[in-house]
Design a protein around this motif. Structure first.
Motif, mmCIF file in Angstrom:
data_model
loop_
_atom_site.group_PDB
_atom_site.id
_atom_site.type_symbol
_atom_site.label_atom_id
_atom_site.label_comp_id
_atom_site.label_asym_id
_atom_site.label_seq_id
_atom_site.Cartn_x
_atom_site.Cartn_y
_atom_site.Cartn_z
ATOM 1 N N GLY A 99 0.988 7.957 -0.948
ATOM 2 C CA GLY A 99 0.641 6.827 -0.089
ATOM 3 C C GLY A 99 0.490 7.158 1.376
ATOM 4 N N ARG A 100 0.277 8.399 1.687
ATOM 5 C CA ARG A 100 0.196 8.772 3.100
ATOM 6 C C ARG A 100 -1.028 8.174 3.790
ATOM 7 N N ASP A 101 -2.019 7.725 3.008
ATOM 8 C CA ASP A 101 -3.238 7.148 3.577
ATOM 9 C C ASP A 101 -3.138 5.649 3.826
ATOM 10 N N ARG A 102 -2.084 5.008 3.352
ATOM 11 C CA ARG A 102 -2.002 3.538 3.449
ATOM 12 C C ARG A 102 -1.722 3.102 4.876
ATOM 13 N N SER A 103 -1.933 1.816 5.124
ATOM 14 C CA SER A 103 -1.771 1.272 6.471
ATOM 15 C C SER A 103 -0.326 1.358 6.947
ATOM 16 N N LEU A 104 -0.161 1.335 8.257
ATOM 17 C CA LEU A 104 1.183 1.309 8.834
ATOM 18 C C LEU A 104 1.948 0.088 8.339
ATOM 19 N N ASP A 105 1.271 -1.046 8.233
ATOM 20 C CA ASP A 105 1.920 -2.262 7.751
ATOM 21 C C ASP A 105 2.475 -2.057 6.343
ATOM 22 N N TYR A 106 1.696 -1.437 5.469
ATOM 23 C CA TYR A 106 2.173 -1.212 4.104
ATOM 24 C C TYR A 106 3.311 -0.194 4.081
ATOM 25 N N LYS A 107 3.248 0.788 4.969
ATOM 26 C CA LYS A 107 4.346 1.757 5.034
ATOM 27 C C LYS A 107 5.637 1.076 5.463
ATOM 28 N N ILE A 108 5.552 0.211 6.464
ATOM 29 C CA ILE A 108 6.740 -0.504 6.944
ATOM 30 C C ILE A 108 7.262 -1.453 5.871
ATOM 31 N N THR A 109 6.345 -2.137 5.199
ATOM 32 C CA THR A 109 6.732 -3.076 4.141
ATOM 33 C C THR A 109 7.324 -2.347 2.940
ATOM 34 N N GLY A 110 6.914 -1.103 2.724
ATOM 35 C CA GLY A 110 7.409 -0.335 1.588
ATOM 36 C C GLY A 110 6.499 -0.398 0.377
ATOM 37 N N PHE A 111 5.286 -0.917 0.557
ATOM 38 C CA PHE A 111 4.320 -0.980 -0.532
ATOM 39 C C PHE A 111 3.634 0.372 -0.692
ATOM 40 N N ASN A 112 3.788 0.974 -1.859
ATOM 41 C CA ASN A 112 2.960 2.119 -2.211
ATOM 42 C C ASN A 112 2.637 2.034 -3.693
ATOM 43 N N VAL A 113 1.381 1.825 -3.981
ATOM 44 C CA VAL A 113 0.903 1.846 -5.358
ATOM 45 C C VAL A 113 0.162 3.164 -5.519
ATOM 46 N N PRO A 114 0.773 4.148 -6.171
ATOM 47 C CA PRO A 114 0.180 5.483 -6.220
ATOM 48 C C PRO A 114 -1.178 5.513 -6.910
ATOM 49 N N LYS A 115 -2.014 6.387 -6.452
ATOM 50 C CA LYS A 115 -3.340 6.599 -7.044
ATOM 51 C C LYS A 115 -3.220 6.804 -8.548
ATOM 52 N N GLY A 116 -4.011 6.032 -9.309
ATOM 53 C CA GLY A 116 -4.055 6.201 -10.754
ATOM 54 C C GLY A 116 -2.917 5.577 -11.527
ATOM 55 N N SER A 117 -2.022 4.857 -10.863
ATOM 56 C CA SER A 117 -0.853 4.301 -11.544
ATOM 57 C C SER A 117 -1.175 3.007 -12.284
ATOM 58 N N GLU A 148 -17.014 -2.187 -17.868
ATOM 59 C CA GLU A 148 -17.270 -0.792 -17.490
ATOM 60 C C GLU A 148 -18.105 -0.673 -16.224
ATOM 61 N N ASP A 149 -19.056 -1.585 -16.030
ATOM 62 C CA ASP A 149 -19.972 -1.459 -14.903
ATOM 63 C C ASP A 149 -19.626 -2.388 -13.739
ATOM 64 N N GLU A 150 -18.458 -3.006 -13.772
ATOM 65 C CA GLU A 150 -18.029 -3.837 -12.643
ATOM 66 C C GLU A 150 -17.318 -2.975 -11.602
ATOM 67 N N ILE A 151 -17.518 -3.305 -10.357
ATOM 68 C CA ILE A 151 -16.984 -2.505 -9.251
ATOM 69 C C ILE A 151 -15.527 -2.852 -8.989
ATOM 70 N N VAL A 152 -14.680 -1.828 -8.918
ATOM 71 C CA VAL A 152 -13.263 -1.986 -8.601
ATOM 72 C C VAL A 152 -12.959 -1.140 -7.371
ATOM 73 N N LEU A 153 -12.403 -1.791 -6.346
ATOM 74 C CA LEU A 153 -12.156 -1.100 -5.078
ATOM 75 C C LEU A 153 -10.663 -1.038 -4.776
ATOM 76 N N PRO A 154 -10.078 0.154 -4.708
ATOM 77 C CA PRO A 154 -8.684 0.279 -4.279
ATOM 78 C C PRO A 154 -8.583 0.106 -2.776
ATOM 79 N N LYS A 155 -7.590 -0.636 -2.329
ATOM 80 C CA LYS A 155 -7.415 -0.839 -0.891
ATOM 81 C C LYS A 155 -5.978 -0.556 -0.494
#
Length: 216
Positions: free
Chosen positions: A90-108, A121-128
């Motif tokens: 989660g090193r790429d997540r926002s400062l707000d998420y780091k402070i809040t403690g939210f980390n949803v690891p890639k691929g989890s 299958e063809d619908e767009i899914v965007l991780p944020k």
């Protein structure tokens, strides 16, 4: 001479220029064993979060399922976004998420859309990795490439990630439609306050009326 532009937000959807975005309806924040709630005592689930789970499972998610089926049938573009880091730690997540403690690891599992709204299958899914999908993804670029001018928003949480998306989409020149009965947050008071606060940024319409509008 100024270019022509709509004089109201209360315009019906043009299916060819529209899309619906489901915000953060994922295992992390919906499942009892998801990352947000797995360490929360049962007493708090029944008490502090009782309204939240009742709202999302009895109102918001069933309405989102209806919207998903209706928009697919109408041939209108469907997109999903989830809270999910681009890295395991989660090193790429926002400062707000780091402070809040939210980390949803890639691929989890936590980062996956719930089965009830599983993307095709063809619908767009965007991780944020921030509250607003318009800040930490390239959704604006994608929507413009798709020819979208009207965007429908619903999901979780009403007064956080959904509200952030409403405001940002409005400022980026989209006509925004919000579906309040397909949204949820931790209390009725928070939900109502948010819905009232953003009335000036979006058209607000019920699931029933929106489905009728698109002929479903």
């Amino acid at each position: 001479m100024a270019a022509d532009h709509p004089s109201t937000r209360n315009l019906p959807l043009d299916p060819a220029a529209s899309a619906i975005l489901f915000i953060d309806v994922q295992n992390f924040s919906v499942r009892r064993d998801g990352g947000e709630f797995k360490d929360v005592p049962d007493a708090d689930i029944e008490g502090k979060y009782g309204y939240y789970f009742k709202r999302i499972h009895e109102v918001a998610i069933p309405n989102m399922q209806r919207l998903l089926a209706g928009f697919r049938k109408a041939g209108i573009e469907v997109l999903h976004t989830t809270i999910e880091s681009l890295t395991k730690d989660g090193r790429d997540r926002s400062l707000d998420y780091k402070i809040t403690g939210f980390n949803v690891p890639k691929g989890s599992r936590d980062g996956k859309v719930i089965d009830e709204l599983a993307p095709l299958e063809d619908e767009i899914v965007l991780p944020k990795s921030s509250s607003s999908v318009f800040v930490s993804t390239h959704v604006d670029y994608i929507l413009r490439n798709l020819g979208v001018r009207q965007i429908v928003l619903c999901g979780l949480l009403t007064d956080q990630c959904v509200e952030s998306a409403v405001r940002d989409a409005c400022d980026l020149n989209y006509l925004v439609t919000l579906v309040p009965d397909a949204c949820g947050t931790y209390s009725q008071e928070r939900h109502d306050f948010s819905i009232n606060a953003i009335k000036g940024y979006c058209r607000q319409i019920s699931t029933d009326d929106l489905l009728k509008e698109i002929g479903q």
